[in-house]
Motif scaffolding. Sequence first.
Motif, PDB file in Angstrom:
ATOM      1  N   TYR A   1       1.630  13.992   2.198  1.00  0.00           N
ATOM      2  CA  TYR A   1       0.206  14.023   1.894  1.00  0.00           C
ATOM      3  C   TYR A   1      -0.500  12.925   2.669  1.00  0.00           C
ATOM      4  N   HIS A   2      -1.745  13.167   2.958  1.00  0.00           N
ATOM      5  CA  HIS A   2      -2.554  12.186   3.672  1.00  0.00           C
ATOM      6  C   HIS A   2      -3.104  11.165   2.663  1.00  0.00           C
ATOM      7  N   LYS A   3      -3.380   9.941   3.159  1.00  0.00           N
ATOM      8  CA  LYS A   3      -3.966   8.887   2.321  1.00  0.00           C
ATOM      9  C   LYS A   3      -5.131   8.241   3.052  1.00  0.00           C
ATOM     10  N   LEU A  19      -8.157   2.585   6.529  1.00  0.00           N
ATOM     11  CA  LEU A  19      -6.750   2.856   6.794  1.00  0.00           C
ATOM     12  C   LEU A  19      -6.452   4.307   6.442  1.00  0.00           C
ATOM     13  N   LEU A  20      -6.024   5.051   7.448  1.00  0.00           N
ATOM     14  CA  LEU A  20      -5.689   6.464   7.282  1.00  0.00           C
ATOM     15  C   LEU A  20      -4.182   6.625   7.465  1.00  0.00           C
ATOM     16  N   THR A  21      -3.566   7.393   6.601  1.00  0.00           N
ATOM     17  CA  THR A  21      -2.155   7.713   6.745  1.00  0.00           C
ATOM     18  C   THR A  21      -2.029   9.224   6.782  1.00  0.00           C
ATOM     19  N   ALA A  22      -1.555   9.745   7.903  1.00  0.00           N
ATOM     20  CA  ALA A  22      -1.396  11.186   8.072  1.00  0.00           C
ATOM     21  C   ALA A  22       0.065  11.574   7.817  1.00  0.00           C
ATOM     22  N   GLU A  23       0.254  12.547   6.965  1.00  0.00           N
ATOM     23  CA  GLU A  23       1.590  13.050   6.646  1.00  0.00           C
ATOM     24  C   GLU A  23       2.215  13.716   7.864  1.00  0.00           C
ATOM     25  N   GLU A  74      -5.845  20.013   6.745  1.00  0.00           N
ATOM     26  CA  GLU A  74      -5.125  20.327   5.522  1.00  0.00           C
ATOM     27  C   GLU A  74      -5.849  19.943   4.238  1.00  0.00           C
ATOM     28  N   LYS A  75      -6.711  18.920   4.312  1.00  0.00           N
ATOM     29  CA  LYS A  75      -7.175  18.292   3.093  1.00  0.00           C
ATOM     30  C   LYS A  75      -8.551  17.661   3.230  1.00  0.00           C
TER      31      LYS A  75
END
Length: 85
Positions: A1-3, A19-23, A74-75
């Motif tokens: 999942y992305h954050k 801060l972006l976190t891509a799954e 995706e989201k």
Amino acid sequence: YHKLSVNPNPVKDDELNILLTAEKNTYGVLRLINMNGSVVKNFSGRFYKKGQTQIKEKIMLPNGQYFVIWLTNEKFLSYQFTVIK
């Protein structure tokens, strides 16, 4: 999942750190939105590689509550932050 997150929160010095976190690899668009729903900043759509991406942006926003919105393939993610000067 992305954050998605913002630090520091509250933002006090006009510098926004997102801060972006891509799954997985994805395409996305970032927006800053005020509490009235108006877009105060549009970031260009771009490709995000799997993992973390940090975006530092100088912002000149009045005190208040805002949202960072990240629309990916995706989201839809949102993160609320506060500006205090």
